[in-house]
Design an enzyme around this catalytic site. Sequence first.
Site, PDB file in Angstrom:
ATOM      1  N   GLU A 117     112.172  79.400  41.666  1.00  0.00           N
ATOM      2  CA  GLU A 117     111.176  78.372  41.928  1.00  0.00           C
ATOM      3  C   GLU A 117     109.909  78.959  42.535  1.00  0.00           C
ATOM      4  O   GLU A 117     108.798  78.535  42.209  1.00  0.00           O
ATOM      5  CB  GLU A 117     111.748  77.286  42.849  1.00  0.00           C
ATOM      6  CG  GLU A 117     112.816  76.415  42.201  1.00  0.00           C
ATOM      7  CD  GLU A 117     112.277  75.583  41.047  1.00  0.00           C
ATOM      8  OE1 GLU A 117     111.054  75.380  40.971  1.00  0.00           O
ATOM      9  OE2 GLU A 117     113.072  75.148  40.207  1.00  0.00           O
ATOM     10  N   CYS A 158     107.214  62.853  20.180  1.00  0.00           N
ATOM     11  CA  CYS A 158     107.835  61.565  20.499  1.00  0.00           C
ATOM     12  C   CYS A 158     109.005  61.228  19.582  1.00  0.00           C
ATOM     13  O   CYS A 158     109.941  60.538  19.982  1.00  0.00           O
ATOM     14  CB  CYS A 158     106.783  60.453  20.429  1.00  0.00           C
ATOM     15  SG  CYS A 158     105.423  60.642  21.607  1.00  0.00           S
ATOM     16  N   CYS A 177     109.334  54.243  26.569  1.00  0.00           N
ATOM     17  CA  CYS A 177     108.071  54.884  26.929  1.00  0.00           C
ATOM     18  C   CYS A 177     106.898  53.943  26.704  1.00  0.00           C
ATOM     19  O   CYS A 177     106.538  53.624  25.559  1.00  0.00           O
ATOM     20  CB  CYS A 177     107.873  56.164  26.130  1.00  0.00           C
ATOM     21  SG  CYS A 177     106.355  57.055  26.567  1.00  0.00           S
ATOM     22  N   TYR A 229     107.713  70.555  47.208  1.00  0.00           N
ATOM     23  CA  TYR A 229     108.303  70.669  45.881  1.00  0.00           C
ATOM     24  C   TYR A 229     109.474  71.641  45.871  1.00  0.00           C
ATOM     25  O   TYR A 229     110.563  71.329  45.374  1.00  0.00           O
ATOM     26  CB  TYR A 229     107.257  71.113  44.852  1.00  0.00           C
ATOM     27  CG  TYR A 229     107.915  71.590  43.580  1.00  0.00           C
ATOM     28  CD1 TYR A 229     108.417  70.682  42.656  1.00  0.00           C
ATOM     29  CD2 TYR A 229     108.121  72.951  43.341  1.00  0.00           C
ATOM     30  CE1 TYR A 229     109.083  71.108  41.517  1.00  0.00           C
ATOM     31  CE2 TYR A 229     108.775  73.390  42.206  1.00  0.00           C
ATOM     32  CZ  TYR A 229     109.257  72.462  41.295  1.00  0.00           C
ATOM     33  OH  TYR A 229     109.930  72.884  40.175  1.00  0.00           O
ATOM     34  N   CYS A 264     112.180  62.470  21.171  1.00  0.00           N
ATOM     35  CA  CYS A 264     112.306  62.299  22.624  1.00  0.00           C
ATOM     36  C   CYS A 264     113.379  61.273  22.955  1.00  0.00           C
ATOM     37  O   CYS A 264     113.394  60.169  22.396  1.00  0.00           O
ATOM     38  CB  CYS A 264     110.961  61.844  23.208  1.00  0.00           C
ATOM     39  SG  CYS A 264     111.013  61.601  25.002  1.00  0.00           S
ATOM     40  N   ASP A 317     107.203  68.419  39.365  1.00  0.00           N
ATOM     41  CA  ASP A 317     106.235  69.468  39.022  1.00  0.00           C
ATOM     42  C   ASP A 317     105.280  68.910  37.970  1.00  0.00           C
ATOM     43  O   ASP A 317     105.284  67.715  37.670  1.00  0.00           O
ATOM     44  CB  ASP A 317     106.951  70.736  38.542  1.00  0.00           C
ATOM     45  CG  ASP A 317     107.649  70.559  37.202  1.00  0.00           C
ATOM     46  OD1 ASP A 317     107.704  69.414  36.677  1.00  0.00           O
ATOM     47  OD2 ASP A 317     108.145  71.565  36.655  1.00  0.00           O
TER      48      ASP A 317
END
Length: 332
Positions: free
Chosen positions: A25, A185, A194, A108, A188, A126
């Site tokens: 990270e 999309c 969405c 974070y 997805c 993030d």
Amino acid sequence: MPWRVGPSARRAGERPDPYRVWLSEVMLQQTTVAAVRDKFLRFTALWPDVAALAEAEDSAVMAEWAGLGYYARARNLVKCARVVAEGHGGRFPDSREALLALPGIGPYTAAAIAAIAFDRPETVVDGNVERVVSRLFAVRTPLPAAKPELTLLAARLTPANRPGDHAQAMMDLGATICTPGAPACGICPLVGPCAARAAGIAAELPAKVAKRPKPVRYGYAYVARRDDGALLLERRPPRGLLGGMLGWPGSDWGTDPSEAPPLAADWRAVSEEVRHTFTHFHLRLALRVAEVPRGAAARRGEFVDNADFSPASLPTLMRKVWTLAEPALAAR
């Protein structure tokens, strides 16, 4: 990704190693996975656990970090490893609050370690997650003003069960499917709910405030080679850009810098300038090279034997300097 624990390993009872989660990270901040992968493997080969990293020489860690940028991360990496080794018995604390108290760990990173390594129900946000959430809920407020709203919406999605897997799945979704500009999309898993997809604005989100043009700063860099092949290098101050890194002596950076050669020599100008971009400005360096005798005394820096010199241990800017300086010295 070498820091991940796959599904089969998880089913066999293997848990993510907090050290590897933390290291990955920190490395991934402002840096791509492609750039981090090999560095991560080398770091974990050299320093397989937090105790080993805590015992490492600062200069060795900085040299291995070269090329990843944002060098304060490397300095804090060593500080954090030593605090964990000395103050926590070599074990990372398992709560977000305790992780936040460690050097170099912000909100974070603390949330990511707590969720991924310890399955704490923390919300990890993030840039990839911000993009997914902004599209999922059709948040039109531009970034960075939208960050608090996106974090609250992401928290609504964070499950109590397997929050670490959820966090990584959201990040992966943004990195591979819900990508900037042209989201895929059609494949997805969140295409149904969405809101941005339904409104036909998925590719436009997240909205961002137009960036101001970056200013340009100027400076000089000096590469001196002794007649026995040794090169003049200096370590930059611990704070500031490239802090603690080894590099070529140079001048201050600004709009109208003055030359500041590190020793008296017959300095020759190299026609091509060194160009580099930092987060907040572009840098242009005029390059000077010189061949000097073995007894030359430098006002700054130290001569390093050619056998001990490795361009790979230099930060990217300083490697760019050497790329131009080496053929100029050879042409003499």
